[in-house]
Design an enzyme around this catalytic site. Structure first.
Site, short mmCIF file in Angstrom:
data_model
loop_
_atom_site.label_atom_id
_atom_site.label_comp_id
_atom_site.label_asym_id
_atom_site.label_seq_id
_atom_site.Cartn_x
_atom_site.Cartn_y
_atom_site.Cartn_z
N SER A 132 0.83 -1.21 0.00
CA SER A 132 0.00 0.00 0.00
C SER A 132 0.86 1.25 0.00
O SER A 132 1.95 1.25 0.58
CB SER A 132 -0.89 -0.01 1.27
OG SER A 132 -1.50 1.24 1.46
N TYR A 156 -1.27 -0.53 10.53
CA TYR A 156 -1.58 -1.20 9.25
C TYR A 156 -0.43 -0.97 8.26
O TYR A 156 0.11 -1.92 7.69
CB TYR A 156 -2.89 -0.67 8.66
CG TYR A 156 -3.04 -0.97 7.20
CD1 TYR A 156 -2.80 0.01 6.24
CD2 TYR A 156 -3.40 -2.24 6.77
CE1 TYR A 156 -2.91 -0.26 4.89
CE2 TYR A 156 -3.52 -2.52 5.41
CZ TYR A 156 -3.27 -1.53 4.49
OH TYR A 156 -3.37 -1.81 3.15
N LYS A 160 2.48 -3.62 6.45
CA LYS A 160 2.79 -3.73 5.02
C LYS A 160 4.30 -3.55 4.80
O LYS A 160 4.93 -4.28 4.04
CB LYS A 160 1.99 -2.70 4.22
CG LYS A 160 0.51 -2.98 4.15
CD LYS A 160 0.23 -4.33 3.47
CE LYS A 160 -1.24 -4.58 3.30
NZ LYS A 160 -1.53 -5.88 2.65
#
Ligand code: WQD
Length: 349
Positions: A132, A156, A160
Site C-alpha cells: 500500500s 496497518y 505492510k
C-alpha cells in the site's frame, strides 16, 4: 503465459474478485484460499458465471498449520502445480489497526510468514504481494516514487512495510525467489458488469463506498473530513484508480515474476490527484444524483495530499491505468444500484 496456476490468498475480497476476472481473461488459472472474514463465496460464484470458468475455492486461514502446504500439495497432485502466489489476504482498516495492532501484526505479518514457509517447502518461488502507498507516510515530495522514504504512520502501514522487508530478506537468502510488491494507491469502482463490487461488512471507512451508500440511500449524508487543507478546494487529495486497472496490474506483475528473481516494489496509481469534493461532484454529474455533505474536522492521521508516480509500472510491467474518474464513478454506481445491500450474507454466516 497460459495455464499459470496461481494461489490467490484473499481472492474472495473486493480486490481479489476483480483480479480473478483479469487473470482468467489473461489465461492465468487462479485457485482461491480465503477465510471469508472480508470476502464472499457469492462473489467468487459471480466471477465464475461472469467468466464461464470454474475457480477452485478453499475456505481457510493462511495461518492454520499445514493448510497452505496441503493446498499446494493437492494442486500438484491433480496435475495443476501452483507456480506463483498472489498474496492479497490481510486486514486493511487503518483505524482498526490503531485500536487492535496485535490483530494486524498476527494476521498481516504472521500470515505472510506462514505463507512464505509453506511456499519454500513446496518449492514455489514467485510471489506478488499486495502492499500500500500507506508505507510512504507523510510526503517529502510528490508524486511518490518508489524511492520515497518509507515511514508509515499507523500499525496497518507498518505491517505492510514489515512484510516488504521480510520479502527483501527472503530474496537475499534465496536468489531464485521473485517478490513483486504492488503499492496500491486508492482503488475504487467496480467491474463494468455491475455483478461484483465493493461490499463493506460494516459502515465504510473509505470515501468511495461511503459515497455510493449515500447515493443508494443507506447513509443520510457524506461526512467531509476536513475542508481546510492546503489543496485547491481545501479537501484531501488522493490518487484514485479503477479497480479493474489495479486488477490488470496484478496480471502483469505475475507475468513479470517469471524469469525475474529478486525484490521489486511498484506503485499502482494513475499519477492524478483528485480531491474529496472533486470526486463527489464527478459522481453527482456522471450518475445524476446528489450527495448531501456534512463538513467535519480533519480525520486524525490523514495525509493532506498524495498521488503516485506510475513510471516504473509502465517501464517494468508495461502497465498504465486506462480508466478515468468518470468511469470509476459510473461503474461503482452500477454495482451499488444493482446491489444496494452488497453481497447478501450467506445463510448461517
Ligand atoms: C480518502 C479521502 C479522507 C471517508 C485508505 C486506507 C488505506 C488504503 C487506501 C489499503 C481522505 C476523505 C474519507 C469519508 C471523507 N487501503 N474521507 N469522508 O485514507 O487514503 O486510505 O484507502 O491499502 O489503507 O486507509 O482513503 O477513502 O479512507 O479517504 O472525507 O467518509 O477521503 O479524509 O481525504 P485513505 P479513504
Amino acid at each position: 503465459m497460459p495455464d499459470l496456476h496461481v494461489l490467490v490468498t484473499g481472492g474472495a475480497g473486493y480486490i481479489g474478485t476483480h483480479t480473478l476476472v483479469a487473470m482468467l481473461a489473461a489465461g492465468q488459472r487462479p485457485l482461491v484460499l480465503d477465510d471469508f472474514s472480508n470476502g464472499s463465496r457469492e462473489a467468487v460464484r459471480r466471477v465464475e458465471r461472469l467468466c464461464g470458468a470454474e475457480i477452485p475455492l478453499v475456505e481457510g486461514d493462511i495461518r492454520s498449520p499445514g493448510l497452505v502446504e496441503s493446498v499446494l500439495a493437492a494442486s500438484a497432485a491433480r496435475g495443476a502445480p501452483v507456480e506463483a502466489v498472489l498474496h492479497l489476504a490481510g486486514s486493511k482498516a487503518v483505524g482498526e489497526s490503531v485500536a487492535d495492532p496485535l490483530k494486524y501484526y498476527d494476521n498481516n505479518v504472521g500470515g505472510s510468514v506462514a505463507l512464505l514457509r509453506a511456499m519454500r517447502e513446496a518449492g514455489v518461488a514467485r510471489l506478488v504481494f499486495s502492499s500500500s502507498a500507506t508505507v510512504y507516510g507523510e510526503p517529502q515530495y510528490l508524486p511518490f516514487t518508489e524511492a520515497h522514504p518509507l515511514a508509515p504512520t499507523n500499525p496497518y502501514g507498518r505491517t505492510k512495510l514489515m512484510v516488504e522487508e521480510i520479502l527483501r530478506d527472503v530474496c537475499a537468502a534465496d536468489p531464485a525467489f521473485s517478490a513483486v510488491t504492488l503499492r496500491y494507491f486508492n482503488p475504487i469502482g467496480a467491474h463494468r458488469s455491475g455483478q461484483i463490487g465493493e461490499s463493506p461488512r460494516d459502515t465504510p471507512n473509505n470515501l468511495f463506498p461511503f459515497i455510493t451508500q449515500v447515493a443508494v440511500g443507506r447513509q443520510p449524508f457524506l461526512r467531509v473530513f476536513g475542508d481546510d487543507y492546503d489543496t485547491a478546494d481545501g479537501t484531501g487529495v488522493r490518487d484514485y484508480l479503477h479497480v479493474m486497472d489495479l486488477a490488470q496490474g496484478h496480471v502483469r506483475a505475475l507475468a513479470y515474476s517469471e524469469g525475474h528473481p529478486g525484490f521489486v516494489a511498484v506503485n499502482l496509481g494513475t499519477g492524478q490527484g483528485t480531491s474529496v469534493l472533486e470526486l463527489v461532484r464527478a459522481f453527482e454529474r456522471v450518475n445524476g444524483c446528489r450527495i448531501p455533505l456534512q463538513p467535519q474536522p480533519r480525520r486524525p492521521g490523514d495525509i493532506e495530499r498524495m498521488w503516485a508516480d506510475p513510471a516504473l509500472a509502465a517501464s517494468l510491467l508495461g502497465w498504465r491505468s486506462t480508466h478515468g474518474v468518470d468511469a470509476m464513478c459510473a461503474d461503482g454506481w452500477r454495482w451499488q444500484q444493482g446491489n444496494p445491500q452488497g453481497y447478501e450474507p450467506e445463510a448461517g454466516t
